[in-house]
Write an enzyme that holds these catalytic residues in place. Structure first.
Site, PDB file in Angstrom:
ATOM      1  N   ARG A  26       0.693  -1.391   0.073  1.00 45.21           N
ATOM      2  CA  ARG A  26      -0.158   0.039   0.067  1.00 45.21           C
ATOM      3  C   ARG A  26       0.889   1.155  -0.240  1.00 45.21           C
ATOM      4  NH1 ARG A  26      -3.865  -0.493   4.947  1.00 45.21           N
ATOM      5  NH2 ARG A  26      -4.916   1.050   4.172  1.00 45.21           N
ATOM      6  N   LYS A  67      -3.218   9.491   4.171  1.00 50.42           N
ATOM      7  CA  LYS A  67      -3.002   8.758   5.556  1.00 50.42           C
ATOM      8  C   LYS A  67      -1.844   7.906   5.588  1.00 50.42           C
ATOM      9  CE  LYS A  67      -6.108   5.198   3.281  1.00 50.42           C
ATOM     10  NZ  LYS A  67      -7.282   4.448   3.214  1.00 50.42           N
ATOM     11  N   HIS A  68      -1.648   7.412   6.939  1.00 51.86           N
ATOM     12  CA  HIS A  68      -2.218   7.402   8.134  1.00 51.86           C
ATOM     13  C   HIS A  68      -1.246   8.316   9.042  1.00 51.86           C
ATOM     14  CE1 HIS A  68      -3.395   3.630   6.104  1.00 51.86           C
ATOM     15  NE2 HIS A  68      -4.615   3.871   6.599  1.00 51.86           N
ATOM     16  N   HIS A  89      -6.517  -3.267  12.788  1.00 58.44           N
ATOM     17  CA  HIS A  89      -7.556  -3.839  12.578  1.00 58.44           C
ATOM     18  C   HIS A  89      -7.820  -5.117  13.860  1.00 58.44           C
ATOM     19  CE1 HIS A  89      -7.064  -2.339   8.592  1.00 58.44           C
ATOM     20  NE2 HIS A  89      -8.351  -2.222   8.562  1.00 58.44           N
ATOM     21  N   ASP A  94      -9.150   7.275  11.506  1.00 52.55           N
ATOM     22  CA  ASP A  94      -9.460   5.966  10.875  1.00 52.55           C
ATOM     23  C   ASP A  94     -10.779   5.418  11.523  1.00 52.55           C
ATOM     24  OD1 ASP A  94      -9.434   3.871   9.187  1.00 52.55           O
ATOM     25  OD2 ASP A  94      -6.887   3.570   9.876  1.00 52.55           O
TER      26      ASP A  94
END
Length: 410
Positions: free
Chosen positions: A212, A242-243, A255, A342
């Site tokens: 990413r 982001k982040h 997560h 987030d």
């Protein structure tokens, strides 16, 4: 040496952080890059863009688009960004005063313009919001690679790493412009992209970033991040970098639980792309859930960065708002645009600590403008929590008004 410019007394940093931030900010930018500033290749803010969209120059406190007499519950709802499943829950959220809906992995994509019944579409929801007074923002996670929501409709987008390995920045701008136009045609107005974290692991399983990220080099990340931002703006889609303050060298996946970055004095390179790109007109910023040692605040009895996710940490927002000042005039002014968190209700880095309404209150009190939650089903309880927090003195109504004002200005 670099200092954190203080507009409020809320934060304090370890003294060693200053030199590290100065070195990294200066070393990742050439004199030519510094001279470009917000980049001559970046599109100028259009006539329809408000000052709240224009990076460090936004947030003029002398103007407001929030009705100071509006109901507290409606004001609270207007700060929320909520995920939706389909038209019905989206309509309920809009009727409650929500002015930002998020297209997620569980959303019925027939809600998108051109994909189903026009009377149950994004355009219909925008009209519904307009009739009640206000504009509706519609966002999506469309980064490319492993994080895409719309690939089956508008085509696949390569990962950031693949784009940086195979294309020039100018070509990447074109890719994001084309992809952004397709999103815009579906009714999307905002993309939670690009990721401008540095690469800190080969695989997404290492720390949720992996491919990413464009690169582990802050200058490459800045160059390609700028290209992606410009492409989305070309397509009239608001980019959200982001982040913040940087997930690439974190350990863990937010997560699934707690995520910890290196100490703030070692985060200069991670901060550098954000400090450059938040100066671009039209950009918003997302704060992640990383716990950062040394990113400490004296607010409300003291908050330790090593124990508090950045999305709930006043010191993280102060660092973003107040900016960085480097050597020999290399300055990164503070950011006055819209700041998102987030997801506060679908990621264990937060849910292990707080329920949804508590997390939203904490995020707004810390300095967020738009706390992001996974589902519109949470809206009534979240609004009730915000109203109670204002009424019992845990949250200042002026903080809600400030957040809502930035959002409605966009």
């Amino acid at each position: 040496m670099v200092t954190v410019q203080r507009r409020t007394p809320a934060t304090m940093f370890a003294a060693a952080a200053a030199g590290a931030l100065a070195f990294s900010l200066v070393s990742c930018s050439s004199p030519d890059d510094a001279a470009e500033g917000t980049s001559s290749s970046a599109p100028a803010a259009s006539a329809t863009q408000s000052t709240a969209e224009t990076g460090a120059d936004s947030g003029d406190p002398t103007t407001s688009c929030v009705d100071g007499e509006q109901d507290l519950a409606t004001l609270a709802a207007s700060t929320l960004a909520v995920g939706v499943v389909g038209f019905d829950d989206a309509a309920d959220a809009v009727d409650a005063g929500v002015r930002h809906i998020f297209i997620g992995s569980s959303t019925d994509l027939s809600i998108l313009d051109g994909q189903g019944d026009p009377e149950r579409s994004i355009t219909a929801l925008k009209e519904r919001a307009a009739e009640a007074g206000g504009e509706l923002t519609v966002s999506v996670d469309e980064e490319g690679g492993q994080v895409q929501r719309l690939g089956e409709i508008i085509g696949e987008l390569p990962s950031a790493r693949e784009l940086a390995d195979t294309l020039s920045p100018e070509e990447v701008r074109g890719v994001f412009a084309e992809h952004g136009r397709k999103m815009h045609d579906l009714g999307i107005t905002m993309d939670f992209a690009p990721v401008v974290d540095l690469a800190g692991g080969e695989s997404i399983s290492d720390n949720a970033i992996g491919d990413r990220a464009f690169s582990d080099d802050p200058q490459i990340v800045t160059d390609y991040g700028r290209a992606a931002v410009e492409g989305l703006l070309d397509a009239e889609v608001t980019p959200v970098i982001k982040h913040f303050p940087g997930h690439g060298h974190a350990t863990g996946d937010s997560h699934e639980g707690t995520v910890t970055t290196p100490p703030i004095e070692e985060m200069g390179a991670d901060l550098a792309p954000f400090a450059e790109l938040w100066q671009m007109p039209g950009v918003a910023v997302m704060v992640g859930h990383m716990q950062t040692p040394g990113l400490d605040s004296q607010d409300t009895g003291g908050v330790l960065g090593a124990e508090t996710p950045s999305s709930l940490n006043p010191a993280a927002y102060a660092l973003l708002r107040d900016g960085l000042q480097g050597l020999d005039g290399e300055n990164a002014p503070g950011f006055d645009g819209v700041v998102f968190t987030d997801d506060l209700t679908g990621m264990q880095a937060i849910t292990d600590l707080h329920d949804g309404p508590q997390a939203v209150v904490q995020a707004l009190r810390a300095g967020a403008d738009a706390p992001l939650t996974s589902t519109a089903a949470d809206v009534p309880a979240t609004v009730d929590g915000l109203v109670a927090a204002v009424e019992n003195g845990d949250l200042d109504r002026d903080r809600l008004t400030e957040a809502a004002d930035r959002l409605c200005a966009v």
